[in-house]
Design a protein around this motif. Structure first.
Motif, mmCIF file in Angstrom:
data_model
loop_
_atom_site.group_PDB
_atom_site.id
_atom_site.type_symbol
_atom_site.label_atom_id
_atom_site.label_comp_id
_atom_site.label_asym_id
_atom_site.label_seq_id
_atom_site.Cartn_x
_atom_site.Cartn_y
_atom_site.Cartn_z
ATOM 1 N N ASP A 1 72.581 48.593 74.646
ATOM 2 C CA ASP A 1 71.830 49.848 74.515
ATOM 3 C C ASP A 1 70.348 49.673 74.847
ATOM 4 O O ASP A 1 69.487 50.273 74.217
ATOM 5 N N ARG A 2 70.056 48.848 75.786
ATOM 6 C CA ARG A 2 68.698 48.759 76.320
ATOM 7 C C ARG A 2 68.774 48.307 77.774
ATOM 8 O O ARG A 2 69.791 47.760 78.218
ATOM 9 N N VAL A 3 67.697 48.554 78.518
ATOM 10 C CA VAL A 3 67.645 48.245 79.946
ATOM 11 C C VAL A 3 66.804 46.985 80.156
ATOM 12 O O VAL A 3 65.679 46.902 79.662
ATOM 13 N N PRO A 4 67.309 45.994 80.866
ATOM 14 C CA PRO A 4 66.512 44.797 81.129
ATOM 15 C C PRO A 4 65.218 45.142 81.867
ATOM 16 O O PRO A 4 65.186 46.080 82.672
ATOM 17 N N MET A 5 64.176 44.367 81.603
ATOM 18 C CA MET A 5 62.878 44.653 82.217
ATOM 19 C C MET A 5 62.281 43.412 82.863
ATOM 20 O O MET A 5 62.240 42.332 82.264
ATOM 21 N N GLU B 1 60.398 43.598 74.698
ATOM 22 C CA GLU B 1 61.040 44.454 75.697
ATOM 23 C C GLU B 1 61.045 43.829 77.094
ATOM 24 O O GLU B 1 61.741 44.308 77.976
ATOM 25 N N VAL B 2 60.261 42.778 77.277
ATOM 26 C CA VAL B 2 60.156 42.128 78.582
ATOM 27 C C VAL B 2 61.119 40.953 78.647
ATOM 28 O O VAL B 2 61.098 40.066 77.794
ATOM 29 N N ASP B 3 61.973 40.948 79.683
ATOM 30 C CA ASP B 3 62.939 39.860 79.848
ATOM 31 C C ASP B 3 62.481 38.819 80.861
ATOM 32 O O ASP B 3 62.780 37.634 80.717
ATOM 33 N N GLY B 4 61.787 39.261 81.895
ATOM 34 C CA GLY B 4 61.311 38.343 82.924
ATOM 35 C C GLY B 4 59.887 38.657 83.312
ATOM 36 O O GLY B 4 59.454 39.809 83.247
ATOM 37 N N ILE B 5 59.156 37.614 83.720
ATOM 38 C CA ILE B 5 57.756 37.773 84.110
ATOM 39 C C ILE B 5 57.555 37.137 85.477
ATOM 40 O O ILE B 5 57.966 35.995 85.714
ATOM 41 N N LEU B 6 56.892 37.874 86.354
ATOM 42 C CA LEU B 6 56.530 37.368 87.677
ATOM 43 C C LEU B 6 55.026 37.525 87.865
ATOM 44 O O LEU B 6 54.500 38.630 87.799
ATOM 45 N N LEU B 7 54.334 36.423 88.082
ATOM 46 C CA LEU B 7 52.936 36.457 88.515
ATOM 47 C C LEU B 7 52.934 36.342 90.022
ATOM 48 O O LEU B 7 53.319 35.305 90.572
#
Length: 295
Positions: A31-35, A91-97
């Motif tokens: 019940d949540r959307v990956p971010m 709420e954040v699943d992945g991070i891209l710099l």
């Protein structure tokens, strides 16, 4: 000999179709959307284009994307602070710099501010170590994409002599480690290697990753070699394409080879990170999200 094209666009489309299904299953289950959160520093037009492409791909597979845009005059401490905030955000699943960053910033310090559990671009030292030792973690996105492309064409690697031309921390070095992990014998070269042509001529598998158009002459290629051109500058790769195509058995185009695979790998690793985060939350109920993320 006319080389068969290693079609990154087609293979990436297949991967993204799979990711789309995985995202739908994830949303149904949790019940949540990956971010995926992207951080862009400065106003480099190419970087803006890349970030926009990644946001568009997120939308197409059903993921959310959050864009953080920062001025080119920020300090390293400010950039590190933003990355740490994203690392702490449930709420954040992945991070891209998006790299490269402006020259006055310490890019390595910024990379290391990313939680390895959210390092879906595979840029931290932790990711490099776990990838190199085959202990999980996230692959560097472009090297991981290269390996997926080779696998899609059933190209054997065990026992082959692989030559990597390039030594960057996010491309040349990690792709060599991935090839070594698949039982290839790996030689690292770079733009200052003496007798570069001789090293290239012995390669069963060649990965060019310097970003200097035409550095690798087509006539250097060993007949029947597999050639992956990961260099990119002015819409041109490191390898003389037309001449190489007459000698290689497989060859990536530029564009349309490695680039699409990088984005596909990034999103595949983001949905994997989301699943791992939910597994961690089940193991520790105190780790909860702040909302469903369906807005």
């Amino acid at each position: 000999m006319n080389a068969q094209v290693l079609d990154g666009r087609a293979v990436a489309a297949t991967i993204l179709d799979r990711v789309r299904g995985e995202v739908a299953d994830f949303v149904e289950s949790f019940d949540r959307v990956p971010m995926l959160a992207t951080v862009l520093v400065g106003d480099d037009p190419a970087s803006h284009t890349y970030v926009r492409m990644k946001a568009n791909r997120c939308a197409k597979v059903g993921m959310r994307s959050r864009q953080v845009r920062l001025g080119s005059d920020i300090t390293t401490d400010t950039l590190v602070g933003h990355l740490r905030q994203l690392s702490a955000d449930p709420e954040v699943d992945g991070i891209l710099l998006q790299h490269p960053v402006p020259g006055h910033l310490d890019e390595r310090a910024a990379f290391e501010a990313i939680d390895p559990a959210k390092d879906v671009d595979g840029v931290t030292r932790t990711s490099f170590a776990t990838m190199s030792f085959g202990e999980g973690g996230f692959n560097s996105a472009t090297p991981g994409g290269i390996m997926a492309l080779l696998d899609a064409y059933d190209i054997p690697l065990a026992g082959k002599h692989a030559v990597v031309v390039g030594r960057s921390a996010i491309l040349g070095r990690p792709v060599g480690m991935l090839l070594l992990g698949r039982d290839a014998t790996v030689t690292y070269c770079h733009s200052r290697t003496t007798d570069l042509a001789e090293h290239v001529a012995r390669a069963d598998v060649l990965v060019a990753a310097v970003g200097r158009p035409g550095l690798i002459r087509g006539g250097w290629i060993k007949p029947g070699a597999v050639v992956v051109d990961a260099g990119y500058a002015d819409n041109t790769g490191d390898v003389e394409y037309e001449a190489a195509a007459l000698r290689a058995s497989y060859l990536t185009p530029v564009p349309g080879g490695v680039g699409p695979m990088t984005i596909a790998t990034l999103l595949a690793q983001t949905i994997r990170a989301a699943r791992e985060h939910e597994a961690a939350r089940r193991a520790d109920p105190e780790l909860t999200t702040t909302g469903s993320g369906r807005e």
